[in-house]
Scaffold this motif. Structure first.
Motif, mmCIF file in Angstrom:
data_model
loop_
_atom_site.group_PDB
_atom_site.id
_atom_site.type_symbol
_atom_site.label_atom_id
_atom_site.label_comp_id
_atom_site.label_asym_id
_atom_site.label_seq_id
_atom_site.Cartn_x
_atom_site.Cartn_y
_atom_site.Cartn_z
ATOM 1 N N ASP A 293 0.849 -1.184 0.000
ATOM 2 C CA ASP A 293 0.000 0.000 0.000
ATOM 3 C C ASP A 293 0.888 1.237 0.000
ATOM 4 O OD1 ASP A 293 -2.491 -1.449 0.219
ATOM 5 O OD2 ASP A 293 -1.921 -1.873 2.288
ATOM 6 N N ALA A 294 0.257 2.398 -0.128
ATOM 7 C CA ALA A 294 1.001 3.652 -0.052
ATOM 8 C C ALA A 294 1.705 3.729 1.301
ATOM 9 C CB ALA A 294 0.053 4.838 -0.237
ATOM 10 N N THR A 295 3.019 3.971 1.305
ATOM 11 C CA THR A 295 3.842 3.847 2.505
ATOM 12 C C THR A 295 4.783 5.037 2.621
ATOM 13 O OG1 THR A 295 3.790 1.436 2.265
ATOM 14 C CG2 THR A 295 5.422 2.341 3.760
ATOM 15 N N LEU A 296 4.958 5.518 3.870
ATOM 16 C CA LEU A 296 5.911 6.568 4.187
ATOM 17 C C LEU A 296 7.187 5.945 4.727
ATOM 18 C CD1 LEU A 296 3.565 9.138 5.976
ATOM 19 C CD2 LEU A 296 4.469 9.309 3.664
ATOM 20 N N LEU A 307 -2.150 5.765 5.121
ATOM 21 C CA LEU A 307 -0.766 5.490 4.739
ATOM 22 C C LEU A 307 -0.098 4.604 5.783
ATOM 23 C CD1 LEU A 307 0.449 9.020 3.549
ATOM 24 C CD2 LEU A 307 -0.359 7.129 2.141
ATOM 25 N N GLU A 325 7.772 8.916 0.062
ATOM 26 C CA GLU A 325 6.550 8.108 0.033
ATOM 27 C C GLU A 325 6.511 7.330 -1.274
ATOM 28 O OE1 GLU A 325 1.676 8.713 -0.330
ATOM 29 O OE2 GLU A 325 2.996 10.414 0.146
ATOM 30 N N GLY A 327 3.833 4.949 -3.663
ATOM 31 C CA GLY A 327 2.450 4.556 -3.912
ATOM 32 C C GLY A 327 2.294 4.135 -5.368
#
Length: 382
Positions: A293-296, A307, A325, A327
């Motif tokens: 998934d979208a990750t920092l 996030l 980030e 994504g």
């Protein structure tokens, strides 16, 4: 610069300290020799020569150290596995450029800020003012230090293929009737001709003429019990009473709407497909990370709605708390610099390119991403 690996900043600082200690030792030895000669000769060699002798020893060692740095490296660089190289062709820096580099270093160090000039370069090479003036980069002497783990060759073992297994089809059970089946064409019943007297029937209704026993059966030799024939006005019950076995498909229930499919598993309860992979990352220390998934990413990224967060180990504090980030959208996987201090550099096809903070940049398989002193390789991307 693409042929070598950037040197660790901590190793560079330790190498400078080692070289400084060696230089101080050389000057100390020269000074002690001057003092010893003055004492042994009872003042024939005046102590006033101590300063020029020490200065001459310092200058001589400065030239020797520059020559070593332009070749295989100084004492500290050799101990820490570092080497100076030319930024354009990755060749040895040479004596002239190394001497100029040290002179610029000495001048800028006098104003203190020159000592910290390597920290002003956000790239992983950390080139200070003296490096930029001489066209030099500090790199690891062994480029393959962060290479992938070496494959271990296992002994070859001959494996015989397993014999082919015969496919066994389960037999469909057939339900046989409990009583013998009577084929309609196998038994012929000829109606008997009965001559009944109406008067006799009224007088003795329960007595049947003996002619009723003349019923002939052309059945097989096997004895079969047959019920008495009903009256001519009664409906034929033999066809309805006979048990006719029916062979239905085993999974016929699967064709009925709303009923579980074959195997008793409904489509809604089937196992859900695994989540799609946005990217597969391999860090410079061999750590592998799969992004779903979208990750920092950062040293200590703060959570945001929708996030995920992934902390990254950074001993030199070159990575921001929330650095970048990753994504994906309909076009593929992307990366965004979250306004970090040292930025994000993507190397694709041997060409490094710094991305604009806050704007998305596409990630491709094979890209090398530099964030501070850490490096991550994109093994696969959507």
């Amino acid at each position: 610069m693409m042929g070598r690996t950037p040197a660790n900043l901590r190793h560079r600082v330790l190498a400078v300290l080692v070289d400084a200690a060696v230089a101080a030792g050389v000057v100390a030895v020269a000074s002690s020799l001057a003092v010893t000669l003055s004492v042994v000769t009872d003042g024939a060699v005046p102590l006033a020569l101590l300063v020029p002798i020490s200065a001459a020893a310092a200058v001589a060692w400065f030239l020797v150290q520059s020559a070593m740095q332009g070749g295989q490296g100084s004492v500290g660089m050799r101990l820490l596995g570092l080497r100076l190289a030319h930024a354009d062709d990755d060749q040895d820096l040479g004596f002239g450029r190394a001497l100029g580099r040290n002179l610029v270093w000495g001048v800028t160090a006098g104003v203190i800020v020159g000592v910290f000039s390597p920290l002003f370069d956000p790239s992983p090479w950390r080139r200070g003012w003296h490096d930029l003036a001489s066209g030099a980069v500090m790199a690891d002497a062994i480029p393959a230090r962060t290479a992938a783990p070496r494959a271990v060759r296992l002994p070859e073992v001959a494996i015989e293929p397993a014999p082919a297994r015969e496919r066994v089809t389960p037999a469909t059970p057939r339900i046989e009737p409990s009583s013998p089946r009577v084929e309609p064409a196998a038994v012929r019943v000829e109606p008997a001709v009965l001559h009944l007297d109406p008067v006799a029937l009224r007088a003795e209704p329960a007595v049947l003429p003996a002619a009723a026993a003349s019923t002939r059966l052309s059945a097989p030799a096997a004895s079969v019990a047959i019920a008495p024939s009903p009256a001519s006005w009664a409906p034929a019950a033999s066809r309805a009473a006979a048990r006719i076995p029916r062979t239905l498909p085993v999974d016929v229930i699967s064709t009925v709407p709303g009923v579980p499919t074959r195997g008793g598993v409904s489509p809604s309860s089937a196992q859900a497909a695994p989540p799609a992979t946005l990217a597969l990352l391999v860090w410079d220390d061999g750590t592998r990370h799969t992004v779903y998934d979208a990750t920092l990413f950062g040293r200590s990224p703060a959570g945001e709605p929708g996030l995920r967060v992934t902390p990254v180990r950074d001993e030199t504090l070159s990575i921001s708390k929330t650095h970048f980030e990753i994504g994906a959208d309909a076009q593929g996987t992307w990366i965004v610099d979250r306004h970090s201090l040292n930025g994000v550099v993507i190397t694709r096809g041997g060409m490094p390119q710094r991305i604009v903070p806050g704007e998305r940049a596409r990630l491709w398989a094979g890209d090398v991403v530099d964030v501070g002193d850490r490096r991550v390789t994109v093994e696969s991307a959507r």
